[in-house]
Write an enzyme that holds these catalytic residues in place. Sequence first.
Site, PDB file in Angstrom:
ATOM      1  CG  ASP A   1      15.433 -25.980 -36.824  1.00 39.62           C
ATOM      2  OD1 ASP A   1      14.837 -26.626 -36.033  1.00 39.62           O
ATOM      3  OD2 ASP A   1      15.746 -25.115 -37.685  1.00 39.62           O
ATOM      4  CB  VAL A   2      14.579 -29.590 -32.020  1.00 39.20           C
ATOM      5  CG1 VAL A   2      16.037 -29.487 -31.333  1.00 39.20           C
ATOM      6  CG2 VAL A   2      13.490 -28.378 -31.238  1.00 39.20           C
TER       7      VAL A   2
ATOM      8  CB  THR B   1      16.925 -17.946 -19.538  1.00 39.67           C
ATOM      9  OG1 THR B   1      15.345 -18.065 -20.112  1.00 39.67           O
ATOM     10  CG2 THR B   1      17.286 -18.875 -18.351  1.00 39.67           C
TER      11      THR B   1
ATOM     12  N   GLY C   1      19.971 -26.774 -26.212  1.00 42.21           N
ATOM     13  CA  GLY C   1      19.540 -25.820 -25.873  1.00 42.21           C
ATOM     14  C   GLY C   1      20.153 -24.398 -25.594  1.00 42.21           C
TER      15      GLY C   1
ATOM     16  CE  LYS D   1       8.786 -25.433 -20.674  1.00 45.99           C
ATOM     17  NZ  LYS D   1      10.122 -25.353 -21.220  1.00 45.99           N
TER      18      LYS D   1
ATOM     19  CB  ALA E   1       5.792 -19.763 -27.667  1.00 41.81           C
TER      20      ALA E   1
ATOM     21  CB  SER F   1      20.894 -21.301 -21.436  1.00 44.69           C
ATOM     22  OG  SER F   1      21.526 -20.413 -22.697  1.00 44.69           O
ATOM     23  CB  ILE F   2      18.282 -23.550 -17.232  1.00 46.82           C
ATOM     24  CG1 ILE F   2      17.976 -22.771 -16.899  1.00 46.82           C
ATOM     25  CG2 ILE F   2      18.355 -24.256 -16.900  1.00 46.82           C
ATOM     26  CD1 ILE F   2      15.991 -22.488 -16.197  1.00 46.82           C
TER      27      ILE F   2
ATOM     28  CE1 TYR G   1       6.490 -19.776 -19.345  1.00 48.32           C
ATOM     29  CE2 TYR G   1       4.825 -21.470 -19.057  1.00 48.32           C
ATOM     30  CZ  TYR G   1       6.173 -20.754 -19.186  1.00 48.32           C
ATOM     31  OH  TYR G   1       7.419 -22.021 -19.009  1.00 48.32           O
TER      32      TYR G   1
END
Length: 259
Positions: free
Chosen positions: A66-67, A197, A14, A166, A97, A20-21, A159
């Site tokens: 690529d997940v 992010t 990720g 999530k 999304a 990025s976290i 969201y």
Amino acid sequence: MSTSLSDKIGLVVGVANKRSISWAIAKAAAEQGATVVLTFQNERLAENVRELAATLPAAPLLLPCDVSDDAQIAAVFEAIDKQYGRLDFLVHGTAFANREDLDRPFVETSRAGFKLALDISAYSLVALSRGAVPLMEKAGGGSILTLSYLGAQRVFTNYNVMGVAKAALEASVRYLAADLGPKNIRVNAVSAGPIKTLAAAGISGFSGILQTYRDRAPLRRTVETSEVADASVFLLGPGGRAITGEVLMVDGGFHVTGI
């Protein structure tokens, strides 16, 4: 209690850029002695990841992933098995999304957009965990960590489908924790406060969300990626050895507030 990850092998998925976290977690884990493996989603982001990887104490293994592609996921774990023969921890930090499915009312979410958001943001944790299990068994156990947000539990403007994704992600944490606990594999999530992010850039009115946290969170501020990373390293390391199925809030206390 030590949070050292010395001699641990970890996969971090990720990382998109320095904000990025996932990158903050990878950096913190490396500083605690871990050997990290990084993935990049596509060639557009590959250069960012390579530049960041060069700043780590030891050059990490870099792999495309690529997940949404099971073959690429399998190739990642095959490469880790060949290079290291085991895996101690996995960090899942990928979510996506379509912008239009965030901007319009939730009731107008497209079927294709719903499938995409749930696939990339939630199912990918299941797919990656499945690939990680055999390598973690070789290590005698392991730790899996994903990244969530309060929008999984409460409604946040714009969201929308990501909140539903999530929520599915957090439910997946609990079911995976139940599945994998007998194998000494822990599964947890960190629910971070809003951070600027690449993913957050797709949320309209994000600056307003940040200000709301500054105004209402008990600590009267937002959080930094380094703070999320420190909490994540705790869960990944020996300090979190009895914790599984948990969603740890790292949001300045905002989640406890009412009106």
